[in-house]
Design a protein around this motif. Structure first.
Motif: not given
Length: 570
Positions: A75-86, A306-323
């Motif tokens: 779904f993410v690859s197809a553009g049907l879902m954004k990264l934070p929702q995924a 623990l992670w729900i409030p920090f989904i924004w941080l997870m997005v930053k982490i994975v974006t850093k890992i996969v730039p």
């Protein structure tokens, strides 16, 4: 066969039966859930809390967090879902996958064969598809437990082996080794549910004292953590060749489990005491299977909270890992089709539906270009239409292949098969509209070439305006038809069908007007053939729009409210 080989093959055979039963039960659950699973698509993109719940629900049906993650990656690859929702859905998937361990913890050894027999009777003798699907689920449930029982029986000699117990003792006292063992086991088996089932069965064997578990809860937890890490490899493999965000989604699954395991490995003794507190009391070998299941659930629930409030941080982490940014694919490549979704027909059909709508929008642009061809003296319009036609033709071939593979997979229910056939018809009609649109533009191009050769053949301004008006009406019909297909809008479909007579009246009017213009010398007689060809192509385009609307209306119920909607539409 010696005892060692008997044990090895018994364990492998039991594991094979367990995985087969789990996959069969997953298939049965999907068929029982049927189109209700489509509702999940409507809530996957809501807020993070709803996304977590949707992920847990989907995984409970699919019986695999890996399957849910693969779906989300698609779904993410197809553009049907954004990264934070995924990411929120993946958090929920890790909770949903613990249901298997909870089911396994029930002691139903005495009821396995009755369950298998009842499921067999319903599955093989009932005629109704829904009853057969329920029977398949019950039968598979029994097969799953048969595999568990087989593994438990062959593990008893292992529990009495001094060599094996010494090795397990080392793992129990060095948590890192337990994590590595669990990771490797899941990497090999490709199913955390299967490896956790093995762990539950082995832990239920008595040690040398005949009372305590051969491994104990504190020894089982590190292996459990490793199982959670190992299951992420499936998602990483599924993301190969996908978009950057799809890769980030897979990495998020890994980050979630690795960070959680790293945190919990330091508090295993306290975590074990908490699990013992919330679990049933009794002899360790009698309750440890439930304790492991509860540890599995508690770990994933706590990690998710623990992670729900920090989904924004997870997005930053994975974006850093996969730039980097995605390279935009050419429009000639399918955007929504993903062969990995064949095992999840509800979602696969949704992706096929989206690809067809995408094609239809390209055809709508072709019709718009053809309208321009009515009053523009340039071959650029013809070129644009031809290029679009080539893209649509290629995409239609890909859609046809994708839906054919769904039929061949054998996972479609009767209702889903009917819907897949309907989508095939719709895709074909969209392709045929593009053919007719190209024909209209081709005739205009030929007239331009005639004029360049000095032949003074030209449609009158009135004729051009009338043809442009008819194309505009057809364009509106196509948009309405695809609104019905994309948004399940039956009112739009009925609107298209009602416009069939209007289009016929307009066509007849154009023919009469052309005859009158010929009499008055306003149109060249040599253009009658071209005019008739254009008119015929436009009439066919309108009829194909009606075919799409009728094919949509002929689909089996998606929401169980067809009769009520029919009344509204009429």
């Amino acid at each position: 066969m010696n005892e060692t080989m008997r044990t090895v093959f018994g364990l492998l055979g039991g594991l094979a039966v367990f995985i087969y039963g789990m996959n069969m039960m997953s298939e049965g659950l999907q068929k029982v859930a049927g189109e209700k699973m489509k509702y999940v698509l409507g809530i996957l993109t809501k807020n993070p809390i709803v996304g977590v719940l949707a992920g847990a629900l989907t995984t409970a049906v699919l019986q695999s967090s890996s399957a849910t993650t693969v779906m989300v990656i698609g779904f993410v690859s197809a553009g049907l879902m954004k990264l934070p929702q995924a990411i929120s859905v993946i958090l929920g998937a890790n909770i949903g996958t613990t249901m298997t361990a909870q089911i396994i913890a029930f002691k139903i050894t005495d009821y396995i064969w009755p369950i298998i027999f009842i499921g067999f009777v319903i599955f093989f003798f009932c005629k109704k598809e829904k009853a057969k699907n329920i029977g398949q689920t019950i039968f598979a449930f029994g097969i799953l437990f048969l595999g568990i029982t087989t593994m438990g029986d062959v593990m008893k000699p292992l529990a009495a082996s001094p060599v094996f117990t010494d090795m397990i003792a080392k793992v129990s006292h060095i948590p890192v080794l337990g994590v590595l063992l669990g990771t490797v086991m899941t990497l090999v088996v490709q199913s955390s549910s299967a490896t956790i089932a093995v762990l539950q069965n082995f832990a239920s064997q008595a040690g040398p004292d005949g009372i305590s578990s051969v491994i104990g809860l504190t020894g089982a937890i590190p292996i459990l953590l490793g199982d959670n890490i190992g299951t992420t490899i499936t998602a990483l493999l599924a993301s190969v060749g996908q978009s950057k965000n799809a890769k980030r989604t897979a990495v998020a699954h890994s980050v979630f489990n690795i960070t959680g395991s790293f945190l919990f490995i330091w508090i295993i003794p306290w975590f074990a005491k908490f699990v013992e507190f919330i679990s049933p009391k009794g002899n360790e070998i009698d309750v440890i299977s439930r304790q492991i299941a509860n540890a599995h659930t508690a770990f994933n629930v706590a990690n998710t909270l623990l992670w729900i409030p920090f989904i924004w941080l997870m997005v930053k982490i994975v974006t850093k890992i996969v730039p980097g940014e995605d390279v935009v694919d050419t429009e000639g490549q399918p955007q929504f089709l993903d062969d990995k979704m064949a095992g999840q027909p509800v979602f696969a059909l949704h992706l096929a539906n989206e690809e067809i709508v995408r094609c239809a929008h390209m055809v709508q642009e072709m019709i718009s270009e053809a309208r321009k061809a009515m009053d523009q003296k340039t071959a650029a319009v013809w070129k644009n239409v031809c290029e679009r036609r080539g893209v649509v033709e290629h995409l239609y071939g890909q859609i046809e292949k994708f839906i054919s593979n769904l039929f061949a997979s054998g996972t479609l229910t009767e209702v889903q098969s009917m819907r897949a056939a309907s989508l095939m018809y719709i895709a074909c009609d969209v392709d045929r509209i593009s053919q007719r649109c190209q024909e209209v533009a081709k005739v205009r191009k030929e007239r331009l070439e005639d004029n360049r050769e000095g032949k003074e053949y030209a449609f009158s301004k009135e004729a051009e305006k009338e043809m442009e008006s008819m194309l505009e009406k057809i364009e509106g019909m196509l948009l309405s038809a695809m609104d019905a297909v994309q948004n399940d809008n039956r009112a739009a479909a009925f609107k298209v069908i009602q416009q069939r007579d209007e289009l016929q009246i307009q066509e007849n009017k154009l023919r009469k007007n052309h005859v009158q213009r010929l009499k008055k010398g306003k149109c060249s007689p040599e253009l009658t053939g071209a005019f008739t060809t254009i008119l015929y192509s436009m009439e066919r385009m309108g009829s194909l729009c009606v075919n799409i609307a009728e094919a949509y209306i002929g689909q089996p119920s998606l929401e169980g409210e067809r009769q009520e909607q029919d009344a509204v539409g009429q």
